[in-house]
Scaffold this active site. Structure first.
Site, short mmCIF file in Angstrom:
data_model
loop_
_atom_site.label_atom_id
_atom_site.label_comp_id
_atom_site.label_asym_id
_atom_site.label_seq_id
_atom_site.Cartn_x
_atom_site.Cartn_y
_atom_site.Cartn_z
N CYS A 104 2.63 -16.04 0.89
CA CYS A 104 1.79 -14.86 0.70
C CYS A 104 0.34 -15.34 0.67
O CYS A 104 -0.08 -16.01 -0.28
CB CYS A 104 2.13 -14.14 -0.60
SG CYS A 104 0.98 -12.77 -0.96
N MET A 318 -2.04 -8.43 5.13
CA MET A 318 -1.48 -9.59 4.47
C MET A 318 -2.37 -10.80 4.77
O MET A 318 -2.86 -10.95 5.89
CB MET A 318 -0.07 -9.87 4.97
CG MET A 318 0.88 -8.67 4.84
SD MET A 318 0.69 -7.45 6.17
CE MET A 318 1.61 -8.24 7.48
#
Length: 398
Positions: A104, A318
């Site tokens: 992430c 993201m």
């Protein structure tokens, strides 16, 4: 009838970039969860509140979106030249699994601050004032991330005037360097372009044959042209997420792209691989109104990008996909580069549903092969709550 008591586990709830997650020190987890396996997955799912057939995660720390159904485990690193190891777990919302297949990028911004505040970084490497350089080993993908964490009077500085579209309030800037971001474990022998091409013809039943750039950088990502699938690149979340046919089409593209990239061996494997690869669509600059009401002008951006995460259009972008965008933009001939106007470039500003984001990448070509030494972007991070999470004892023993 006897009932299992709840146990409490030290944890910190942090925002990193446009995501939120529950952070743990490895040493604070119950013994069975200190190693990979079913016990760890069961514990993290219970912490987040999954699987939840209602899709709300009411009985846990998750907030029922891909951006908030996240967990992080950090420990001192035994790898030379690194301060900490960082492991990311994307928790499925309505299914019983944790996806460990990728990083992430947003929460990467919170790893350095958490590591310093948690005593996991050698104090000699942390200045009282200035910038602490935290060397992070991203264990999911085997890559190095360098975090530049501002320090004031011996503490991590969290407040500041750095603004990030998709985050309501300003905070302190944390610059991230994703070193050698092309994946090594993924796809055809770890190639940045696993098919060997900058652009492929991707056959997708029911959709057609699409031009696609499939790249392993930051996170495996499949880029297609917005126009080719009936979009403009100015779409906000509701335009996609309220349309079951659109979601199904994009998931079908993702599945066939994953198969072509060598990430799965059969199409049915895609259901257990929700976190990677990502699928995104790109378009040339155009004006639109972001989800906050902010006007984004065509002149404000080099291109437009919309990306899917865990089956839904992401509310912003993201962090790992931003790395993929920056990398692909730096390589002439990719769909991302062409949408940005083509040619050589070492940075782009792209428009996403919440606004804009700038990302840079250093790319070079040798004997027909492209390499990227690093991608750079800025995020921010802030502790939202710290203390203990509580879970029924059985969840830590499964």
């Amino acid at each position: 009838m006897a009932h299992a008591p709840q146990i409490r586990i030290p944890a910190t709830y942090l925002r990193g970039g446009t995501s939120k997650g529950v952070f743990f020190r490895l040493q604070d987890l119950p013994g069975a969860a200190q190693v990979p396996g079913a016990a760890r997955d069961a514990l993290l799912m219970r912490v987040i509140g999954s699987p939840d057939p209602y899709g709300k995660q009411i009985d846990g720390m998750g907030a029922a979106t891909s951006s908030t159904s996240k967990t992080v485990i950090v420990s001192k690193s035994s790898k030379p030249g690194h301060d900490v190891d960082y492991l990311f777990g994307q928790v499925a919302i309505d299914a019983a699994f944790v996806d460990w297949s990728g990083n992430c990028g947003n929460l990467s911004a919170a790893v350095g601050p958490f590591a310093i505040s948690s005593g996991l970084v050698d104090p000699e490497r942390v200045p009282d004032n200035g910038v602490a350089v935290v060397r992070i080993w991203q264990a999911n993908i085997g890559k190095t991330i360098i975090a530049h964490v501002p320090m004031t009077k011996g503490a991590v500085q969290e407040t500041g005037d750095f603004e990030l579209d998709g985050v309501t309030f300003p905070a302190a800037e944390v610059q991230l360097e994703f070193m050698d971001p092309a994946a090594e474990e993924e796809g055809a022998g770890g190639a940045m372009f696993p098919t060997g091409n900058l652009v492929d013809d991707l056959e997708v039943p029911g959709v057609g044959t699409l031009k696609a750039t499939m790249i392993n950088a930051g996170i495996p990502t499949i880029f297609v042209n917005a126009e080719a699938i009936g979009y403009t690149g100015t779409e906000l979340q509701d335009a996609i997420n309220s349309d079951p046919a659109a979601l199904a089409k994009l998931e079908t593209i993702r599945a066939h792209g994953a198969l072509r990239m060598g990430l799965i061996k059969s199409l049915d494997e895609i259901t257990t691989r929700q976190h990677t690869p990502k699928v995104a669509f790109v378009a040339k600059p155009a004006g639109y109104v972001a989800s906050s009401g902010k006007h984004v002008n065509a002149s404000d951006v080099d291109l437009l990008v919309r990306a899917m995460s865990m089956g839904k259009l992401h509310h912003a972008m993201m962090g790992t996909a931003a790395v993929a965008i920056g990398t692909a933009a730096a390589i002439p001939g990719t769909l991302v580069n062409l949408a940005a106007g083509g040619g050589e470039r070492n940075a782009v500003r792209f428009g996403h549903p919440s606004g804009t984001l700038r990302v840079g990448a250093q790319a070079s070509e040798s004997n027909g092969a492209w390499t990227v030494t690093k991608a750079i972007m800025s995020r921010s991070a802030r502790v939202l709550m710290e203390g203990w999470v509580r879970v029924p004892a059985a969840a830590s023993e499964d």
